[in-house]
Design an enzyme around this catalytic site. Structure first.
Site, PDB file in Angstrom:
ATOM      1  CE  LYS A   1      -0.051  -3.113  -2.780  1.00  0.00           C
ATOM      2  NZ  LYS A   1      -1.250  -3.105  -3.663  1.00  0.00           N
TER       3      LYS A   1
ATOM      4  CB  SER B   1       0.339  -4.855  -6.785  1.00  0.00           C
ATOM      5  OG  SER B   1      -0.681  -4.108  -6.173  1.00  0.00           O
TER       6      SER B   1
ATOM      7  CB  SER C   1      -3.777  -4.933  -6.429  1.00  0.00           C
ATOM      8  OG  SER C   1      -2.976  -4.804  -7.578  1.00  0.00           O
TER       9      SER C   1
END
Lengths: 468, 96
Positions: free
Chosen positions: A85, A160, A184
């Site tokens: 990420k 996310s 997330s």
């Protein structure tokens, strides 16, 4: 079922194949990039790719494997193509958190998580898209573009960590790293039909992670299987002097823990987590999954937990307060662009956070929420005297259509209604696929007391092993 | 005019956020809606409860008293918008 392509393999399968010399690290890495080229124009999981660097590292690893066939003992992620990420700092490699302000930021150091992953032999194939600063649950708040759900391109992958989840679900990579403040990791894992593990707060170092809410941020793996999540957690977990909130609690060998017998575990099923307005088919799918857990041999017990509708409000206040403080560092002087370039969601969060912390409002909002956070912690402590773990739906719905988030001001907070309380209490949780509704995956989450990751891994593994 | 729930000018000052007039108008309504939602908390009595300060009960966390390897000056300045003679360049800061 046909023979799996290399990029479709799990960590365990890759290691077996490399040991047997069925394929090389380079073959595997090439297969991943082939899949990325084939699918990422539409999916848009990645914000940055490292094909040349990954292939040259793969060649180096093939040589290393020839010289040392036992390399897996020292490097548990040897030769595994992994996506990261884009809120983890990567030395010399652009790190943006999908935020315009950081679009040119090149960190001079690696996050601890990245350092550990690379030391364990992983190949970082690229950085994945996310909601900017991790503010959201769909990747639609990315300042760059929206990632799509591999199961239906008109829907979002959740967020996310949506880029990481989509990359794993579409077999662009073998596994990925994400981060969770509240939902997330678990929510995108649920919406993409994969495994997402959020460790206990303080189990995995936050050093070098671009912060959202520092009191709950937890890095963790997104994988194809529970076994793979256990392998990555064993690599990432542990005390880090650079993050004072990491725990001295000894790190277990989670893969070995999976092999130990589970005996007489009782799972609590919170009635409040089957919300009145929830998608009925999701409710049915999760209830069926819980029945299956009973068949496998777990006892279940109805329990009652702090009402999630209040948890949303507690979380919103605490998270936005921390966001307003954490985003204060972006001054456009030392690194990053100017504050006027924050996206709308970041601006809203900074202002609401400033409001709940400001003189005259602190007591009625922030302090009130912190008191209720204490109530939530005690609530879980009480429940864990009666049950070893909790089983519940991860998300109230399956993946939603692109465009929904913009219509709802508290979209992220609402989507994460079933994971916020456990995140605020710092508990470990895992989400795994437990069925399908209209060809979209449904997530089942298992939550345990702090630093008892082995319990959630064992329950999830037992479920996964029994076949859907 | 009804009294506004949020003083946006004050909040933009606290958050050091330059907003356009259009943004201010949009955010005024949106933030007031969000605040109305979180007011649901007031239904719960927290009178005798101590606030959570942290959740993992760590106390007295120290690191060993050894100097680590810091970033070099060059590295630390590598992302700065403006640098002069090994320093960050900022606008003049003046208290009034």
């Amino acid at each position: 079922m046909g023979v799996k392509k290399l990029n479709e393999l799990t960590i365990i399968e890759v290691q077996k194949g490399l040991r047997n010399k069925s394929f090389s690290v380079k073959d595997l890495t090439k297969a991943c990039f082939k899949q990325i080229r084939k699918t990422d124009d539409k999916l848009k999981a990645f914000v940055l790719l490292r094909e040349k660097e990954s292939l040259s590292l793969a060649e180096k690893y093939d040589q290393e494997l020839k010289e040392n066939p036992e390399v897996f003992a020292q490097k548990p992620l040897f030769g595994i193509p992994i996506a990261v990420k884009d809120n983890f700092c990567t030395k010399g490699i652009k790190t943006t958190a999908s935020a315009d302000i950081l679009k040119d930021f090149i960190p001079p150091y690696n996050a601890t998580v990245v350092e550990k992953m690379l030391a364990a032999g992983a190949i970082m194939v690229g950085k994945t898209n996310m909601d900017a600063w991790a503010h959201g649950s769909s990747t639609e708040a990315s300042d760059f573009f929206t990632t799509k759900n591999p199961h239906d391109l008109t829907r979002t992958p959740g967020g996310s960590s949506g880029g990481s989840a989509a990359a794993v679900a579409s077999n662009q990579v073998i596994a990925a790293i994400g981060s969770e403040t509240a939902g997330s990791i678990r929510q995108p894992a649920a919406w993409c039909g994969i495994v997402g593990l959020k460790p206990t707060y303080g189990r995995v170092s936050r050093w070098g992670l671009i912060p959202m809410a520092s009191s709950t941020d937890s890095p963790g793996p997104l994988t194809k299987t529970v076994e793979d999540a256990a392998i990555i957690l064993s690599v990432l977990a542990g005390k880090d002097e650079r993050d004072a909130t990491t725990s001295l609690e000894p790190v277990k060998d989670y893969s070995r823990e999976l092999k130990r017998k589970t005996k007489n575990l009782t799972l609590g099923v919170p009635q409040e987590y089957f919300l009145p307005k929830m998608d009925e088919k999701v409710v049915l799918t999760v209830k069926k999954a819980i029945k299956k857990l009973e068949k496998i041999g777990f006892k279940t017990k109805k329990i009652s937990l702090f009402d999630p509708k209040y948890a949303i409000a507690v979380y919103t206040i605490i998270m936005r307060a921390e966001v307003s403080s954490n985003l204060g560092r972006y001054d456009g002087i030392r690194f990053g662009g100017f504050r006027k370039n924050f996206g709308q969601e970041a601006k809203r969060r900074i202002m609401l956070g400033s409001h709940v912390l400001s003189s005259g409002y602190f007591d009625q909002y922030y302090l009130h929420a912190q008191k209720l956070r204490a109530v939530i912690v005690q609530d879980f402590e009480k429940v864990f005297k009666e049950v070893e773990a909790i089983a519940a739906p991860t998300s109230p719905s399956v993946a939603l259509k692109v465009g929904k988030a913009a219509k709802d001001l508290l979209f992220g907070e609402m989507q994460d209604i079933l994971v916020e309380a456990s995140a605020m209490a710092g508990l470990p949780g895992i989400s795994l696929n437990c069925g399908w509704v209209n060809n979209l995956p449904v997530g089942l989450q298992i939550v345990a007391p702090q630093f008892r990751e082995e319990i959630i891994l064992k329950v999830a593994h037992a479920y996964e092993k029994s076949g859907l | 005019m009804t009294k506004k729930k949020l003083d946006l000018d004050y909040l933009t000052q606290l958050g050091n956020l330059p907003l356009t007039r259009k943004e201010k108008k949009l955010f005024q309504k949106q933030l007031e809606d969000s605040i109305s939602y979180v007011e649901i908390l007031k239904e719960l009595d927290v009178n005798k409860i101590e606030p959570a300060v942290q959740v993992t009960k760590l106390i007295n966390v120290y690191r060993s008293d050894k100097a680590g390897k810091p970033l070099s000056q060059k590295q630390a300045l590598s992302n700065a918008a403006k640098v002069k003679g090994g320093y960050f360049v900022t606008k003049r800061i003046k208290w009034e």
